[in-house]
Design a protein around this motif. Structure first.
Motif, PDB file in Angstrom:
ATOM      1  N   LEU A  37       7.051   3.868   2.922  1.00  0.00           N
ATOM      2  CA  LEU A  37       6.770   2.438   2.724  1.00  0.00           C
ATOM      3  C   LEU A  37       7.805   1.565   3.425  1.00  0.00           C
ATOM      4  CD1 LEU A  37       5.709   2.417  -1.036  1.00  0.00           C
ATOM      5  CD2 LEU A  37       4.232   2.178   0.974  1.00  0.00           C
ATOM      6  N   GLN A  38       8.993   2.097   3.669  1.00  0.00           N
ATOM      7  CA  GLN A  38       9.939   1.341   4.483  1.00  0.00           C
ATOM      8  C   GLN A  38       9.369   1.210   5.885  1.00  0.00           C
ATOM      9  OE1 GLN A  38      13.628   3.447   5.467  1.00  0.00           O
ATOM     10  NE2 GLN A  38      12.725   5.311   4.628  1.00  0.00           N
ATOM     11  N   THR A  39       9.718   0.161   6.576  1.00  0.00           N
ATOM     12  CA  THR A  39       9.112  -0.116   7.874  1.00  0.00           C
ATOM     13  C   THR A  39      10.139  -0.006   8.997  1.00  0.00           C
ATOM     14  OG1 THR A  39       9.487  -2.482   7.498  1.00  0.00           O
ATOM     15  CG2 THR A  39       7.304  -1.611   6.958  1.00  0.00           C
ATOM     16  N   GLU A  43       7.261  -1.869  13.334  1.00  0.00           N
ATOM     17  CA  GLU A  43       6.234  -2.200  12.342  1.00  0.00           C
ATOM     18  C   GLU A  43       6.457  -3.579  11.751  1.00  0.00           C
ATOM     19  OE1 GLU A  43       5.149   2.274  10.664  1.00  0.00           O
ATOM     20  OE2 GLU A  43       6.805   1.135   9.792  1.00  0.00           O
ATOM     21  N   LYS A  44       7.707  -3.931  11.503  1.00  0.00           N
ATOM     22  CA  LYS A  44       7.978  -5.269  10.978  1.00  0.00           C
ATOM     23  C   LYS A  44       7.486  -6.342  11.930  1.00  0.00           C
ATOM     24  CE  LYS A  44      12.095  -4.013   8.281  1.00  0.00           C
ATOM     25  NZ  LYS A  44      13.566  -4.100   8.192  1.00  0.00           N
ATOM     26  N   TRP A  47       3.465  -6.218  11.926  1.00  0.00           N
ATOM     27  CA  TRP A  47       2.771  -6.667  10.728  1.00  0.00           C
ATOM     28  C   TRP A  47       3.076  -8.110  10.370  1.00  0.00           C
ATOM     29  CZ3 TRP A  47      -1.325  -4.391   9.347  1.00  0.00           C
ATOM     30  CH2 TRP A  47      -1.481  -3.012   9.536  1.00  0.00           C
ATOM     31  N   PHE A  54       1.609  -8.518   4.190  1.00  0.00           N
ATOM     32  CA  PHE A  54       1.901  -7.094   4.278  1.00  0.00           C
ATOM     33  C   PHE A  54       2.905  -6.659   3.212  1.00  0.00           C
ATOM     34  CE2 PHE A  54       4.453  -3.589   6.106  1.00  0.00           C
ATOM     35  CZ  PHE A  54       3.458  -2.626   6.137  1.00  0.00           C
ATOM     36  N   TRP A  57       1.109  -6.046   0.004  1.00  0.00           N
ATOM     37  CA  TRP A  57       0.336  -4.811   0.086  1.00  0.00           C
ATOM     38  C   TRP A  57       1.247  -3.588  -0.066  1.00  0.00           C
ATOM     39  CZ3 TRP A  57      -3.444  -1.784  -0.501  1.00  0.00           C
ATOM     40  CH2 TRP A  57      -3.585  -0.609   0.213  1.00  0.00           C
ATOM     41  N   THR A  58       2.436  -3.634   0.495  1.00  0.00           N
ATOM     42  CA  THR A  58       3.382  -2.530   0.392  1.00  0.00           C
ATOM     43  C   THR A  58       3.796  -2.316  -1.062  1.00  0.00           C
ATOM     44  OG1 THR A  58       4.218  -2.965   2.627  1.00  0.00           O
ATOM     45  CG2 THR A  58       5.633  -1.692   1.163  1.00  0.00           C
ATOM     46  N   LYS A  61       0.862  -0.780  -2.969  1.00  0.00           N
ATOM     47  CA  LYS A  61       0.707   0.632  -2.633  1.00  0.00           C
ATOM     48  C   LYS A  61       1.756   1.481  -3.344  1.00  0.00           C
ATOM     49  CE  LYS A  61       0.276   3.688   1.391  1.00  0.00           C
ATOM     50  NZ  LYS A  61       0.336   3.768   2.879  1.00  0.00           N
TER      51      LYS A  61
END
Length: 512
Positions: A37-39, A43-44, A47, A54, A57-58, A61
């Protein structure tokens, strides 16, 4: 008896181990997803542009995954207690043998005649951990990267090289066959090799025998990778490289309770692919891992390969591949590991060498996790290993040759545009400003960055060293090419390293 492929001596034990792993997989998968789950920095950036929610959502999840993981633990504990004793019966590596379409016969190897032969070696840390752990190094998509890296290495292995691969000998105890028939090296050996590697011959192209290259050197004879911890990634590499490299060692290392080394839940991460038949293998686990490294079975993999024969005598080579302790502040741990590695390598050679064997090369390679410029690595820089093996990049402690660059990236910068493709990374690292910005800098004894260091072109953690065996019919070794490779841009936080060695009788060297 040939070298069996399974690390278990019977299908029954292998099936039990597979069943235990399957039972452990749900907890493993859920924990991996939680850590993932860390980005990454990429990805940062992606997203934040496409999905402003986002972060929510993380969190959602994570709230779904955590209870599922906790519920899976009792079942996994039972599976773990079943899996643990099975590891005592496991050989510490798996072997893949892919029969060659056109195997060579029992021809003599012309290593001892004419101009000798050239051997090419590659070593690289590819950070193929489970994705949740790989993200601590700012790398994700472990399965995609494994497939991509395998494809890159496979394409390079089928490429052209001006000095052709050497032939191997005939049948051996493993039922494996050698490489393609031998052809002579087209480039005469020259005394300019050592001059150019010392920085005096600084021409371009073939005249310059060191390089920063955007492509893997073609037709490598041996590939040694580190941090291939993820078993699915390892299987992907085996599929890609199997058609080119008939002999592959993977899933190397001890699991479970490994004596003085303690509990190991990860293997060593070592992966070795060879064009030449493997005659003998030995693995030792370092007993002194600390911190996060204590749960990985880091150690030394020693391999004897058959390169051919001459008048009934075997021509063999030795490769010693390792990945040493990582935390910067633990210099004594690494020194102790090098001392053990030297002892184990010599013991392996003493045990596996037969009377009359001709030793063409003896390689010590891998990610040693220290450099030759940092003040904090002074203890390792003066180790006896450098009096036994020759490091082609080194002048002495705290002094590398002027063309040497680091192999460890500044991991938070690996997705920046100047280093985002192999070609752009090559251009960037050829410039001093680029090296200072995108390569990891020197460290102090406690592991903190050293802001006062000057004259360091980045931390070179990845090594391929060699030594000669004068007793082997007086063969001599010369370095033909040293390569710092940018082909894995955005796929690893290390630059792979390549070395090409020319081996010939001393009489030919004197004539050249």
């Amino acid at each position: 008896m040939g070298l069996r492929e399974s690390p278990y001596s019977s299908r029954f034990l292998g099936a039990l181990n597979s069943g235990a792993r399957a039972a452990l997989f749900p907890s493993y998968w859920l924990l991996n997803q939680l850590l993932a789950l860390q980005t990454t920095t990429a990805e940062k950036r992606q997203w934040h542009k496409r999905c402003p929610t986002f972060a929510l959502w993380t969190v959602a999840k994570g709230l779904l995954l955590l209870p599922a993981f906790l519920l899976s633990l009792p079942f996994s504990l039972v599976a773990f207690l079943f899996w643990l004793p099975l590891q005592a019966a496991r050989r510490p590596f798996a072997y893949q043998h892919t029969p060659e379409r056109a195997p060579s016969g029992g021809e003599e190897c012309p290593l001892l005649e004419g101009q000798g032969h050239t051997f090419s070696f590659l070593s690289g840390n590819v950070c193929l951990l489970p994705e949740g752990l790989a993200k601590f190094s700012n790398l994700g998509r472990s399965q995609w990267r494994a497939k991509h890296i395998g494809q890159i290495l496979a394409r390079a292995a089928t490429g052209h090289r001006h000095c052709s691969r050497n032939g191997s000998g005939g049948p051996n105890g493993y039922g494996a066959t050698g490489a393609s028939p031998p052809r002579p090296c087209q480039r005469p050996l020259s005394t300019t090799i050592e001059m150019e590697l010392d920085g005096e011959g600084d021409g371009a192209g073939e005249g310059r025998l060191w390089e920063v290259t955007a492509r893997f050197p073609p037709q490598a004879d041996f590939v040694c990778l580190q941090e291939v911890f993820d078993l699915r990634a390892s299987a992907s590499l085996c599929r890609s490289l199997g058609p080119i490299y008939p002999h592959i060692l993977y899933d190397v290392g001890s699991y479970g309770l490994a004596g003085r080394a303690g509990l190991k839940v990860f293997n060593s991460g070592l992966f070795l692919a060879s064009r030449h038949p493997i005659l003998a293998v030995q693995y030792h686990c370092y007993p002194n891992g600390k911190g996060e490294d204590a749960f990985a079975a880091k150690g030394l993999l020693s391999v004897q390969v058959q390169l051919g024969s001459s008048h009934g005598q075997r021509i063999v080579g030795y490769l010693n591949c390792t990945h040493m302790h990582a935390p910067e502040a633990d210099a004594q741990v690494r020194c102790d590991q090098m001392t053990l590695g030297l002892m184990w390598a010599q013991q392996f050679q003493d045990a596996s060498t037969q009377p009359g064997d001709i030793v063409a090369f003896d390689i010590y390679c891998g990610d040693l996790n220290f450099d030759n410029c940092s003040e904090g690595d002074e203890l390792e820089q003066s180790h006896d290993i450098f009096s036994v093996y020759t490091d082609p990049c080194r002048v002495g402690p705290r002094e590398d040759k002027p063309w040497v660059i680091g192999t460890l990236m500044a991991y938070l910068e690996i997705y920046e545009e100047p280093v985002s493709t192999p070609e752009s990374m090559k251009r960037t690292l050829e410039q001093p400003d680029g090296r200072r910005k995108f390569l990891a800098g020197p460290v102090l004894a406690d592991g903190r960055p050293d802001p006062s260091a000057t004259g360091c072109e980045g931390r070179r953690l990845d090594y391929i060293m060699y030594r000669e065996h004068p007793g082997s019919l007086d063969l001599r070794t010369a370095v033909e090419k040293v390569s710092f490779i940018t082909h894995l841009a955005t796929c690893s936080d290390h630059l792979p390293f390549g070395l090409r060695l020319h081996v010939a009788p001393a009489a030919h060297m004197d004539e050249a």
